[in-house]
Write a protein that holds these residues in place. Sequence first.
Motif, PDB file in Angstrom:
ATOM      1  N   GLN A   1       7.345   5.250   3.625  1.00  0.00           N
ATOM      2  CA  GLN A   1       6.952   5.106   5.025  1.00  0.00           C
ATOM      3  C   GLN A   1       6.401   6.432   5.546  1.00  0.00           C
ATOM      4  O   GLN A   1       7.049   7.464   5.422  1.00  0.00           O
ATOM      5  CB  GLN A   1       8.151   4.668   5.861  1.00  0.00           C
ATOM      6  CG  GLN A   1       8.729   3.326   5.449  1.00  0.00           C
ATOM      7  CD  GLN A   1      10.002   2.979   6.195  1.00  0.00           C
ATOM      8  OE1 GLN A   1      10.514   3.763   6.981  1.00  0.00           O
ATOM      9  NE2 GLN A   1      10.531   1.795   5.943  1.00  0.00           N
TER      10      GLN A   1
ATOM     11  N   ASP B   1       1.991   4.356  -0.995  1.00  0.00           N
ATOM     12  CA  ASP B   1       1.940   3.028  -0.376  1.00  0.00           C
ATOM     13  C   ASP B   1       2.522   1.975  -1.326  1.00  0.00           C
ATOM     14  O   ASP B   1       3.290   1.102  -0.907  1.00  0.00           O
ATOM     15  CB  ASP B   1       0.496   2.657  -0.027  1.00  0.00           C
ATOM     16  CG  ASP B   1      -0.015   3.387   1.207  1.00  0.00           C
ATOM     17  OD1 ASP B   1       0.815   3.950   1.951  1.00  0.00           O
ATOM     18  OD2 ASP B   1      -1.243   3.402   1.422  1.00  0.00           O
ATOM     19  N   LYS B   2       2.145   2.049  -2.585  1.00  0.00           N
ATOM     20  CA  LYS B   2       2.659   1.080  -3.559  1.00  0.00           C
ATOM     21  C   LYS B   2       4.177   1.192  -3.703  1.00  0.00           C
ATOM     22  O   LYS B   2       4.861   0.182  -3.901  1.00  0.00           O
ATOM     23  CB  LYS B   2       1.999   1.310  -4.918  1.00  0.00           C
ATOM     24  CG  LYS B   2       0.558   0.840  -5.020  1.00  0.00           C
ATOM     25  CD  LYS B   2       0.072   0.930  -6.466  1.00  0.00           C
ATOM     26  CE  LYS B   2      -1.302   0.326  -6.629  1.00  0.00           C
ATOM     27  NZ  LYS B   2      -1.741   0.304  -8.046  1.00  0.00           N
TER      28      LYS B   2
ATOM     29  N   GLY C   1       6.249   2.013  -1.420  1.00  0.00           N
ATOM     30  CA  GLY C   1       6.949   1.668  -0.181  1.00  0.00           C
ATOM     31  C   GLY C   1       7.365   2.862   0.648  1.00  0.00           C
ATOM     32  O   GLY C   1       8.238   2.738   1.519  1.00  0.00           O
TER      33      GLY C   1
ATOM     34  N   MET D   1      -1.475   9.250  -1.685  1.00  0.00           N
ATOM     35  CA  MET D   1      -1.130   8.383  -0.562  1.00  0.00           C
ATOM     36  C   MET D   1      -1.123   6.919  -0.992  1.00  0.00           C
ATOM     37  O   MET D   1      -0.245   6.138  -0.597  1.00  0.00           O
ATOM     38  CB  MET D   1      -2.119   8.601   0.582  1.00  0.00           C
ATOM     39  CG  MET D   1      -1.855   7.763   1.821  1.00  0.00           C
ATOM     40  SD  MET D   1      -3.137   8.015   3.087  1.00  0.00           S
ATOM     41  CE  MET D   1      -4.549   7.209   2.306  1.00  0.00           C
ATOM     42  N   LYS D   2      -2.092   6.535  -1.808  1.00  0.00           N
ATOM     43  CA  LYS D   2      -2.151   5.160  -2.303  1.00  0.00           C
ATOM     44  C   LYS D   2      -0.943   4.848  -3.197  1.00  0.00           C
ATOM     45  O   LYS D   2      -0.390   3.743  -3.147  1.00  0.00           O
ATOM     46  CB  LYS D   2      -3.447   4.945  -3.080  1.00  0.00           C
ATOM     47  CG  LYS D   2      -4.717   5.058  -2.246  1.00  0.00           C
ATOM     48  CD  LYS D   2      -4.814   3.955  -1.227  1.00  0.00           C
ATOM     49  CE  LYS D   2      -6.125   4.000  -0.477  1.00  0.00           C
ATOM     50  NZ  LYS D   2      -6.233   2.914   0.549  1.00  0.00           N
TER      51      LYS D   2
ATOM     52  N   ARG E   1       2.287   7.800   5.859  1.00  0.00           N
ATOM     53  CA  ARG E   1       1.243   8.253   4.936  1.00  0.00           C
ATOM     54  C   ARG E   1       1.039   9.765   4.998  1.00  0.00           C
ATOM     55  O   ARG E   1       0.494  10.346   4.061  1.00  0.00           O
ATOM     56  CB  ARG E   1      -0.070   7.543   5.265  1.00  0.00           C
ATOM     57  CG  ARG E   1      -0.090   6.077   4.849  1.00  0.00           C
ATOM     58  CD  ARG E   1      -1.429   5.463   5.115  1.00  0.00           C
ATOM     59  NE  ARG E   1      -1.714   4.366   4.203  1.00  0.00           N
ATOM     60  CZ  ARG E   1      -2.914   3.801   4.082  1.00  0.00           C
ATOM     61  NH1 ARG E   1      -3.916   4.237   4.824  1.00  0.00           N
ATOM     62  NH2 ARG E   1      -3.100   2.827   3.232  1.00  0.00           N
TER      63      ARG E   1
END
Length: 228
Positions: free
Chosen positions: A48, A43-44, A46, A39-40, A50
Motif C-alpha cells: 500500500q 503493486d503485485k 499488495g 512500483m509495479k 506507491r
Amino acid sequence: MDYNDGSGIGALIAFWLLLAPFLFLLAIAAYVIGSWFLMKVFDKAGVQGRWRAWVPVYNSMVAAKLGDLSPWVMLGAILIAGFLGQIPVIGWILSLVGIAAWVLSGWRIGAKLGAPWPLLLLWLIPGVGTLIWLGILAFGSSRWNPNIAPSPWRNSFLKDTTVWQGIPVQPDQAGVPGASAGGYPAAPGYGAPAGYQPPAGYQPPAPPAGYNAPPAPPAGYTPPPAPP
C-alpha cells in the motif's frame, strides 16, 4: 596525449566536464525507470502506497521484506557497501555485501512471481541487467504468490521480524508479534476494550434473510469448563 603538458590535462578535464552531465542524466533515467518497475512489483505484492518505490534506500528495504530478508540487514548491507567499499584493496570485497543482500531478496521475490532463479544472471549485464530483470517481473503475467517454500535463513538473524503498516506480512514471518493472518499487520487497538457496554437503546443488526439459527444443544448437554 602528453599528460605532462598542461594542455593535455586541460583537455582531459574538459572531456570529463562534457561527459559528466550525460552520465548524470543517464543515472537519473535509470533511477526513474527502476523505481517505476519496482512500483509495479510492489503493486503485485499488495504493498500500500506507491510512493514507497520512489524513496532511495527505503525502497530496497521494502523489497527486502517482500523477499523475506530483514530490512535492517538490507540497510546495513547498503551502508557497508557505500562507505566501507571505498577502502583501498579490500573495498571491492565489502561492496559485494550490498549485492549479496539484493540477490537473496531478489531470488525470493522472483520465486513469488514465478520467475526461475537463472533470471538473476541478467544482473551480470552492466548497467541494464537489473532493469531488464525488474521489467520482466513488473510486466509479466504471473501473479504474486507468497506461499512458497520457507527461506533457508528463516531461523537466522537474516529473517524478517519487522512489521510495517501497509506492507503485507509474508508467510516466513509466522509467529512474529503484531502480524495477522490476513496478510497485513494487525491494526493497533483492534477490538472492543474490556468492560465496554453498548449505548442505551442499541439493537444488534437483524440476521440476513434466509438465515437459520444453529440447532439447540441436545438435552443434558453440559458446556465444557472455561479455560483458566
